[in-house]
Motif scaffolding. Structure first.
Motif, PDB file in Angstrom:
ATOM      1  N   GLY A 188     -78.022-104.254 -24.672  1.00 36.05           N
ATOM      2  CA  GLY A 188     -77.681-105.659 -24.482  1.00 36.05           C
ATOM      3  C   GLY A 188     -76.764-105.844 -23.307  1.00 36.05           C
ATOM      4  N   THR A 189     -76.926-106.959 -22.619  1.00 34.11           N
ATOM      5  CA  THR A 189     -76.054-107.275 -21.498  1.00 34.11           C
ATOM      6  C   THR A 189     -75.575-108.702 -21.656  1.00 34.11           C
ATOM      7  OG1 THR A 189     -77.276-105.799 -20.048  1.00 34.11           O
ATOM      8  CG2 THR A 189     -75.885-107.428 -18.982  1.00 34.11           C
ATOM      9  N   GLN A 190     -74.273-108.860 -21.530  1.00 38.01           N
ATOM     10  CA  GLN A 190     -73.695-110.193 -21.621  1.00 38.01           C
ATOM     11  C   GLN A 190     -73.137-110.516 -20.254  1.00 38.01           C
ATOM     12  OE1 GLN A 190     -70.581-110.345 -24.483  1.00 38.01           O
ATOM     13  NE2 GLN A 190     -70.807-112.527 -24.841  1.00 38.01           N
ATOM     14  N   PRO A 191     -73.751-111.428 -19.525  1.00 40.25           N
ATOM     15  CA  PRO A 191     -73.263-111.699 -18.178  1.00 40.25           C
ATOM     16  C   PRO A 191     -71.822-112.193 -18.202  1.00 40.25           C
ATOM     17  CG  PRO A 191     -75.086-113.170 -18.739  1.00 40.25           C
ATOM     18  CD  PRO A 191     -74.842-112.306 -19.936  1.00 40.25           C
ATOM     19  N   ALA A 192     -71.076-111.833 -17.178  1.00 39.80           N
ATOM     20  CA  ALA A 192     -69.689-112.285 -17.096  1.00 39.80           C
ATOM     21  C   ALA A 192     -69.664-113.800 -16.965  1.00 39.80           C
ATOM     22  CB  ALA A 192     -69.025-111.636 -15.898  1.00 39.80           C
TER      23      ALA A 192
ATOM     24  N   GLU B 153     -69.754-107.796 -13.320  1.00 42.61           N
ATOM     25  CA  GLU B 153     -71.024-108.504 -13.537  1.00 42.61           C
ATOM     26  C   GLU B 153     -71.210-108.890 -14.989  1.00 42.61           C
ATOM     27  OE1 GLU B 153     -71.028-105.495 -11.619  1.00 42.61           O
ATOM     28  OE2 GLU B 153     -70.706-106.874  -9.953  1.00 42.61           O
ATOM     29  N   GLY B 154     -70.514-108.196 -15.899  1.00 40.71           N
ATOM     30  CA  GLY B 154     -70.678-108.525 -17.295  1.00 40.71           C
ATOM     31  C   GLY B 154     -70.438-107.328 -18.187  1.00 40.71           C
ATOM     32  N   THR B 155     -70.789-107.492 -19.458  1.00 41.74           N
ATOM     33  CA  THR B 155     -70.579-106.439 -20.442  1.00 41.74           C
ATOM     34  C   THR B 155     -71.935-105.882 -20.843  1.00 41.74           C
ATOM     35  OG1 THR B 155     -68.639-107.603 -21.226  1.00 41.74           O
ATOM     36  CG2 THR B 155     -69.559-105.949 -22.703  1.00 41.74           C
TER      37      THR B 155
END
Lengths: 319, 243
Positions: A188-192, B153-155
């Protein structure tokens, strides 16, 4: 260096394979290529990433062994099997930049090749043994080391180079390697959150735990207004105290910014914070502790209580 | 899962001083808990707890091994004659040999140190295991490790099979100081001492030829009354053309 005969020949000046390898997983590769080429050997690249990355390295005149990662598979998943392929070429020297994926590939290749591994590297020169110059203690001293081949190098974190001009160079071949991945998948990736204005700001005023109360943030904001600056902060201010949005936190896992002026107010200068402002043209700091670490990295420092210095600074700016 | 937390495997750069001639005086510094060790320990504990597994400490050098034992780790091993080395692969080879000696290990968690960014990755290399570094936190789920990285860029969360090496980078300088009760309990917990010969490791062949000062970086520090330092700072920044 001693006057003994250069034993590069006995070490095997390597055929088309062997020689010097750069290990690439991100856009920082030109710095690795620059150091590798200066070592005098024939350079080959192992690239894990999208095709444009492999093509860009090849365009610099370097033959490329390319691994295309499967969807949702990090480059690191190919480290063990790619290392075996690189080690089979008996490299004399392996070079990578400091990004997480690039050095993971390098660490695997170094171990597979039985190489020593030196970090913080600024330059390497050839001889009976490799001679390496590297930054130690966060750059407070430059150490010279010698090591036999095979040797692996991770460049110092702030070593950067422009992409070499491709004109007049025959591009290298790109050989796609069929390399199996380890069990590793992006779940999973959660954009900043959308970047705040500090990313593109010419001037950033940032504050840390030296500001004692949330109400005092207004003082920093007045200084920022006088400077035409955006306001940033250290990690605890955003994460532990919640005084500013996370998008304004500067540091290792926060924003990495390159303003013309970065003014740190009441920030001690932890290495994690300084990683976020490596690109600043001028770094200035206000701190009441003359021994604060921030003063070792700052271009200009003002020693004093920020509650006195900041109002004086606002007054001086308005003169 | 059987989780090994590697701690106190390098000297504290803060203990070193650079002399006027550029040589480095380590003042006999022993291995110290690194700035990433507390975050690595927290991740290792979460992986061990979430998987219902066990946690074993591993440290290098002859210093006090109780750092992890006073922070909830039940048993530890120390490779007592492991020296501080410039060669990250040699340090990693010692750690990897000790991990093999401990046996049946599923996960190795180690600080992804900025000073020695080649150690965590070369530990994986020597074990022929995959690795993920620059991890900020981790846990376990369904027999796998879930590792989280926070970047600008994110987590991103990555699911890792075992065995695997996880390199944890601290996001801030934080350490929970144990209480007296924990410190006393730590003294009673089992510590196995090992030697390089027992784990079958050597120290490599990287030689230092000394060090020198970097080209000077001019820091102008202004001291005096608030009005004086403010005036000097503004004048300096105007001269730099950044105001």
């Amino acid at each position: 260096m001693s006057a003994t005969t250069d034993d590069r020949t006995t070490r095997g000046t390597a055929g088309p394979m062997g020689g010097v390898w750069i290990v690439v997983a991100d856009e920082a590769w030109p710095a690795a290529l620059e150091v590798a080429r200066a070592s005098g050997g024939t350079v080959t690249a192992a690239v894990v990433g999208p095709q444009p990355l492999a093509d860009a390295v090849a365009a610099a005149g370097v033959p490329v062994v390319w691994v295309e990662p499967a969807r949702d598979t990090p480059a690191e998943a190919y480290a063990v099997n790619l290392a075996a392929q690189v080690a089979a070429a008996s490299p004399d020297l392996l070079v990578s930049t400091g990004g997480p994926a690039a050095r993971t590939l390098l660490g695997a290749a170094a171990a597979a090749a039985g190489a020593s591994l030196v970090p913080g590297v600024l330059a390497v020169t050839d001889g009976p043994r490799w001679t390496v110059r590297r930054a130690v203690l966060g750059g407070e001293a430059i150490e010279t080391l010698t090591a036999p081949a095979p040797l692996a190098l991770i460049l110092a974190a702030d070593e950067a180079a422009d992409r070499p001009a491709a004109t007049g160079v025959a591009p290298g071949t790109v050989a796609k390697a069929d390399t199996a991945a380890a069990e590793m998948v992006v779940a999973g990736t959660q954009p900043a959150p959308p970047a705040s204005g500090i990313v593109d700001a010419r001037t950033v005023v940032s504050f840390g735990r030296g500001v004692h109360a949330k109400a005092d943030v207004a003082l920093v904001e007045r200084l920022a207004q006088a400077l035409g600056a955006e306001v940033g902060c250290s990690m605890p201010v955003a994460d532990d105290l919640g005084w500013l949005d996370r998008s304004r936190y500067v540091g290792r896992s926060g924003q990495h910014i390159s303003p013309r002026l970065y003014l740190a107010v009441g920030i001690s200068g932890a290495p994690q914070h300084l990683e976020g402002v490596r690109g600043a043209k001028v770094l200035a700091a206000i701190n009441n502790d003359p021994k604060a670490r921030i003063f070792r990295r700052a271009d200009y420092g003002a020693v004093g209580d920020l509650y006195e210095v900041v109002p004086a600074l606002i007054a001086a700016l308005q003169q | 899962m059987r989780v090994v937390i590697v701690y106190k495997w390098a000297r504290d750069p803060g203990a070193a001083a650079v002399r006027a001639d550029g040589s480095v005086d380590w003042r006999g510094a022993k291995m110290a808990a690194g700035e990433d060790d507390p975050a690595a320990l927290a991740a290792a504990q979460r992986i061990a707890t979430a998987s219902g597994g066990e946690l074993v400490g591993l440290t290098l050098g002859s210093g006090d091994a109780s750092w992890a034992l006073a922070r909830g780790v039940q048993t530890a091993c120390s490779v007592t004659d492991a020296p501080a080395l410039a060669d990250n692969a040699a340090t990693a080879a010692i750690i990897a040999a000790a991990v093999r000696h401990i046996g049946d290990v599923d996960v190795v968690v180690i600080g992804d140190a900025k000073q020695d960014p080649g150690v965590a990755v070369a530990v994986a290399g020597h074990l022929r295991w995959p690795a993920l570094v620059a991890v900020t936190s981790a846990t376990a789920e369904d027999g796998q490790v879930l590792a989280t990285r926070r970047t600008p860029e994110g987590t991103t969360t990555v699911r890792l099979g075992t065995p695997v090496v996880v390199g944890v980078a601290a996001e801030a300088d934080v350490d929970r100081v144990p209480g007296m009760k924990e410190l006393l309990a730590a003294r009673k917990r089992p510590l196995t001492t090992l030697t390089l010969a027992q784990v079958g490791a050597t120290v490599g062949d990287v030689e230092s030829r000394g060090s020198e000062l970097p080209p000077p970086r001019a820091t102008h520090v202004f001291e005096g009354s608030p009005e004086q330092v403010a005036g000097q700072l503004v004048a300096a920044l105007r001269a730099e053309g950044v105001l």
